[in-house]
Design an enzyme around this catalytic site. Structure first.
Site, PDB file in Angstrom:
ATOM      1  N   TYR A 204      46.033  41.056  28.080  1.00 19.82           N
ATOM      2  CA  TYR A 204      45.547  41.133  29.459  1.00 19.82           C
ATOM      3  C   TYR A 204      44.197  40.431  29.455  1.00 19.82           C
ATOM      4  O   TYR A 204      43.268  40.872  28.767  1.00 19.82           O
ATOM      5  CB  TYR A 204      45.313  42.578  29.884  1.00 19.82           C
ATOM      6  CG  TYR A 204      46.530  43.419  30.141  1.00 19.82           C
ATOM      7  CD1 TYR A 204      47.428  43.736  29.120  1.00 19.82           C
ATOM      8  CD2 TYR A 204      46.762  43.963  31.408  1.00 19.82           C
ATOM      9  CE1 TYR A 204      48.527  44.548  29.364  1.00 19.82           C
ATOM     10  CE2 TYR A 204      47.859  44.779  31.654  1.00 19.82           C
ATOM     11  CZ  TYR A 204      48.735  45.065  30.632  1.00 19.82           C
ATOM     12  OH  TYR A 204      49.805  45.871  30.859  1.00 19.82           O
TER      13      TYR A 204
ATOM     14  N   HIS B 267      51.167  39.674  24.654  1.00 20.77           N
ATOM     15  CA  HIS B 267      50.900  40.401  25.892  1.00 20.77           C
ATOM     16  C   HIS B 267      49.419  40.715  26.100  1.00 20.77           C
ATOM     17  O   HIS B 267      49.067  41.830  26.506  1.00 20.77           O
ATOM     18  CB  HIS B 267      51.742  41.679  25.884  1.00 20.77           C
ATOM     19  CG  HIS B 267      52.106  42.203  27.224  1.00 20.77           C
ATOM     20  ND1 HIS B 267      51.184  42.704  28.111  1.00 20.77           N
ATOM     21  CD2 HIS B 267      53.298  42.310  27.844  1.00 20.77           C
ATOM     22  CE1 HIS B 267      51.804  43.120  29.206  1.00 20.77           C
ATOM     23  NE2 HIS B 267      53.083  42.884  29.071  1.00 20.77           N
TER      24      HIS B 267
ATOM     25  N   ASN C 241      60.297  41.620  27.968  1.00 24.54           N
ATOM     26  CA  ASN C 241      60.758  41.775  29.351  1.00 24.54           C
ATOM     27  C   ASN C 241      62.012  42.661  29.445  1.00 24.54           C
ATOM     28  O   ASN C 241      62.344  43.348  28.502  1.00 24.54           O
ATOM     29  CB  ASN C 241      60.960  40.425  30.041  1.00 24.54           C
ATOM     30  CG  ASN C 241      60.472  40.476  31.480  1.00 24.54           C
ATOM     31  OD1 ASN C 241      60.944  41.276  32.264  1.00 24.54           O
ATOM     32  ND2 ASN C 241      59.503  39.650  31.792  1.00 24.54           N
ATOM     33  N   ARG C 242      62.685  42.627  30.597  1.00 24.13           N
ATOM     34  CA  ARG C 242      63.694  43.642  30.878  1.00 24.13           C
ATOM     35  C   ARG C 242      65.124  43.189  30.587  1.00 24.13           C
ATOM     36  O   ARG C 242      65.462  42.025  30.790  1.00 24.13           O
ATOM     37  CB  ARG C 242      63.601  44.064  32.347  1.00 24.13           C
ATOM     38  CG  ARG C 242      62.334  44.847  32.628  1.00 24.13           C
ATOM     39  CD  ARG C 242      62.162  45.166  34.097  1.00 24.13           C
ATOM     40  NE  ARG C 242      60.967  46.006  34.296  1.00 24.13           N
ATOM     41  CZ  ARG C 242      59.725  45.535  34.316  1.00 24.13           C
ATOM     42  NH1 ARG C 242      59.497  44.249  34.192  1.00 24.13           N
ATOM     43  NH2 ARG C 242      58.706  46.367  34.456  1.00 24.13           N
TER      44      ARG C 242
ATOM     45  N   GLU D  35      52.762  35.678  30.011  1.00 25.96           N
ATOM     46  CA  GLU D  35      53.592  35.858  28.824  1.00 25.96           C
ATOM     47  C   GLU D  35      54.613  34.728  28.738  1.00 25.96           C
ATOM     48  O   GLU D  35      55.517  34.655  29.571  1.00 25.96           O
ATOM     49  CB  GLU D  35      54.304  37.198  28.904  1.00 25.96           C
ATOM     50  CG  GLU D  35      53.385  38.384  29.085  1.00 25.96           C
ATOM     51  CD  GLU D  35      54.021  39.480  29.941  1.00 25.96           C
ATOM     52  OE1 GLU D  35      55.072  40.015  29.555  1.00 25.96           O
ATOM     53  OE2 GLU D  35      53.469  39.788  31.017  1.00 25.96           O
TER      54      GLU D  35
ATOM     55  N   HIS E 139      60.520  45.307  26.955  1.00 25.76           N
ATOM     56  CA  HIS E 139      59.645  44.931  25.841  1.00 25.76           C
ATOM     57  C   HIS E 139      60.076  45.522  24.491  1.00 25.76           C
ATOM     58  O   HIS E 139      59.255  46.026  23.727  1.00 25.76           O
ATOM     59  CB  HIS E 139      58.199  45.350  26.142  1.00 25.76           C
ATOM     60  CG  HIS E 139      57.552  44.576  27.264  1.00 25.76           C
ATOM     61  ND1 HIS E 139      57.936  43.312  27.628  1.00 25.76           N
ATOM     62  CD2 HIS E 139      56.515  44.896  28.093  1.00 25.76           C
ATOM     63  CE1 HIS E 139      57.175  42.885  28.627  1.00 25.76           C
ATOM     64  NE2 HIS E 139      56.319  43.816  28.943  1.00 25.76           N
TER      65      HIS E 139
ATOM     66  N   GLN F  40      55.860  34.731  32.289  1.00 28.29           N
ATOM     67  CA  GLN F  40      55.760  35.871  33.196  1.00 28.29           C
ATOM     68  C   GLN F  40      54.312  35.974  33.646  1.00 28.29           C
ATOM     69  O   GLN F  40      53.407  36.074  32.827  1.00 28.29           O
ATOM     70  CB  GLN F  40      56.160  37.168  32.462  1.00 28.29           C
ATOM     71  CG  GLN F  40      56.143  38.428  33.316  1.00 28.29           C
ATOM     72  CD  GLN F  40      57.440  38.656  34.086  1.00 28.29           C
ATOM     73  OE1 GLN F  40      58.433  37.962  33.850  1.00 28.29           O
ATOM     74  NE2 GLN F  40      57.447  39.616  35.004  1.00 28.29           N
TER      75      GLN F  40
HETATM   76  C1  BGC Z   1      55.827  43.434  32.826  1.00 23.25           C
HETATM   77  C2  BGC Z   1      55.447  44.535  33.761  1.00 23.25           C
HETATM   78  C3  BGC Z   1      55.157  45.752  32.937  1.00 23.25           C
HETATM   79  C4  BGC Z   1      54.065  45.449  31.963  1.00 23.25           C
HETATM   80  C5  BGC Z   1      53.847  46.619  31.057  1.00 23.25           C
HETATM   81  C6  BGC Z   1      54.688  43.186  31.912  1.00 23.25           C
HETATM   82  O1  BGC Z   1      55.044  42.211  31.010  1.00 23.25           O
HETATM   83  O2  BGC Z   1      56.177  42.262  33.522  1.00 23.25           O
HETATM   84  O3  BGC Z   1      56.461  44.795  34.683  1.00 23.25           O
HETATM   85  O4  BGC Z   1      54.813  46.843  33.719  1.00 23.25           O
HETATM   86  O5  BGC Z   1      54.418  44.354  31.200  1.00 23.25           O
HETATM   87  O6  BGC Z   1      52.560  46.775  30.755  1.00 23.25           O
END
Ligand code: BGC
Length: 345
Positions: free
Chosen positions: A182, A180, A80-81, A310, A106, A283
Site C-alpha cells: 500500500y 501487495h 485476487n479472487r 498489483e 489472495h 489491480q
Molecule cells: C483487493 C481488495 C481487497 C484487498 C485486501 C486487494 O487486492 O482487490 O478487494 O479487499 O486486496 O486487502
C-alpha cells in the site's frame, strides 16, 4: 550499498522470522521480512532530497500476524479472487479455501503472505537483493501440485525496487503471484492518497459483480469513471465509483515484454513512482477497506490512506476461458517481473 539481517521474532508455530535491511548507493532503503516476503518500510527521497517511508505497515511481527490487510506482502498461490473457491482443470474439480464471503481471495486462509520464506542475500555492482524461496505443497489451500517459488527483490542504484518471480510445478496447477504494498507517496500516515495523480496504460478493464468477481466482459474505459489513460487525481471521480476503485485493468501491452503499466505523481512531495511489468493486468485498489482499525508505525490508517497497484493476471481466470491462462504445467516455468522506479520532480 549494504544488506543487514536482524532477528524479527517467531511465528505462532515457532518459526524464526528475519528482517533484512537493504540500502542502495543513494540512500534508498527497504526492510523486507521473511514472513510473507513483506516489505515493511521503503524510504525514498522527495524533490528536495528528503526521505520518507512511503509504504503502510506495522512495527512488529505480531501485528502482521494478527491483522494484516496484505500490507507489503507477497500474494499467492493465486492473487485476487476465484469465484466460490472452485475451478476445474483437466476435467478435475478443485475446491479451494474460501476466505472472502463465498470466494477465495489472495491464496486463501494461509496464503503466501502468511508463510515464512527462506532467504538469501544477493549483491552485484549496481544492486542489492534478497532471494526468497518457498515450496507450496500439493494440496495447500486446495491447490494441486508441489509449487516451487522463487521471488527476488532487488534494490538498484537507479532507484528501482524490482520484484522478479519464478515458479515450477510437478502437477498442472493455477497460479497468479503479485506484490501487495500500500503506497502513499507523501509518506505513510500523511493522510489520504486522493490527490495523487495516476496514469494507467490500460484502455480496458474487467467489470465486476457485487462480490468483485469479473463478469467476463472486457470493457473500454473510454467515457467511464475508470479512465486513467491520462494522468488524473485518484480522488477526482472516486465519490461516483461505488465502494471506490478495486478494479482489474487490462494493460495495453500483452506480449509478456516489460512495459510501463502505471505512473503515479504526488504533487506536494514531487515523488513519482512508475511501474513496469511483464504481466497482462494490474489491480488498482484505492484502500477502500481501511477504516482506522489498522494502526501501524505510529500512524492510523483510514479509508484511502494508501493505494495498491498489483501486477497480475485477471481475477477469476481459472473460471474464465476468455482471459489469459493462469495454468502452469510440469516442465513449464512461470516468470513475472515488475519494476517500481522512483524519482521526483
Ligand atoms: C483487493 C481488495 C481487497 C484487498 C485486501 C486487494 O487486492 O482487490 O478487494 O479487499 O486486496 O486487502
Amino acid at each position: 550499498m549494504s544488506i543487514k539481517k536482524q532477528a524479527f521474532g517467531k511465528t505462532k508455530d515457532g518459526k524464526d522470522v528475519d528482517l533484512y535491511k537493504l540500502t542502495n548507493a543513494n540512500g534508498l532503503k527497504t526492510e523486507i521480512m521473511t514472513y510473507g516476503g513483506i516489505v515493511r518500510t521503503l524510504d525514498v527521497p522527495d524533490r528536495n532530497g528528503n526521505f520518507a517511508d512511503i509504504v503502510l505497515g506495522y512495527d512488529t511481527l505480531g501485528e502482521y500476524i494478527e491483522n494484516n490487510p496484505y500490507f507489503g506482502a507477497l500474494v499467492g498461490r493465486c492473487g485476487n479472487r476465484i469465484a466460490k473457491g472452485k475451478f476445474t482443470l483437466d476435467g478435475v474439480e478443485y475446491t479451494l479455501a474460501t476466505n472472502n464471503g463465498p470466494n477465495h481471495l489472495h491464496g486463501g486462509v494461509k496464503g503466501f503472505d502468511k508463510v515464512v520464506w527462506d532467504a538469501e542475500p544477493m549483491e552485484d555492482k549496481t544492486s542489492i537483493g534478497l532471494k526468497l524461496t518457498y515450496l507450496s505443497k500439493d494440496g495447500e489451500e486446495g491447490y494441486p501440485g508441489n509449487l516451487n517459488c522463487t521471488v527476488i527483490y532487488t534494490l538498484t542504484n537507479d532507484n528501482e525496487l524490482k520484484v522478479s518471480y519464478e515458479a515450477e510445478t510437478d502437477k498442472a496447477t493455477v497460479m497468479n503471484l503479485t506484490h501487495h504494498s500500500y503506497f502513499n507517496l507523501a509518506g505513510h500516515g500523511s493522510g489520504d492518497i486522493l490527490g495523487h495523480e495516476l496514469m494507467l496504460t490500460a484502455d480496458n478493464f474487467t467489470p465486476v459483480d457485487e462480490g468483485l468477481i469479473p463478469t467476463g466482459e472486457i470493457k473500454s474505459v473510454k467515457g467511464t469513471l475508470m479512465d486513467f489513460t491520462k494522468p488524473m487525481p485518484i480522488g477526482a471521480r472516486i465519490a461516483q465509483v461505488k465502494g471506490g476503485y478495486d478494479h482489474n485493468y487490462v494493460l495495453n501491452n500483452s506480449d509478456g515484454s516489460l512495459a510501463l503499466a502505471a505512473s503515479v505523481y504526488e504533487p506536494k512531495s514531487g515523488r513519482v513512482m512508475e511501474i513496469f511489468t511483464t504481466e497482462p493486468a494490474i489491480q488498482f485498489y484505492s484502500g477502500n477497506f481501511l477504516d482506522g482499525s489498522n494502526k501501524g508505525k505510529g500512524a492510523v490508517y483510514n479509508k484511502h490512506d494508501g493505494f495498491c497497484l498489483e501486477t497480475q493476471h485477471f481475477p477469476d481466470s481459472p473460471n474464465k476461458p476468455n482471459f489469459p491462462s493462469v495454468v502452469l504445467r510440469p516442465g513449464e516455468k512461470y516468470t513475472h517481473l515488475t519494476v517500481h522506479k522512483f524519482s521526483a520532480r
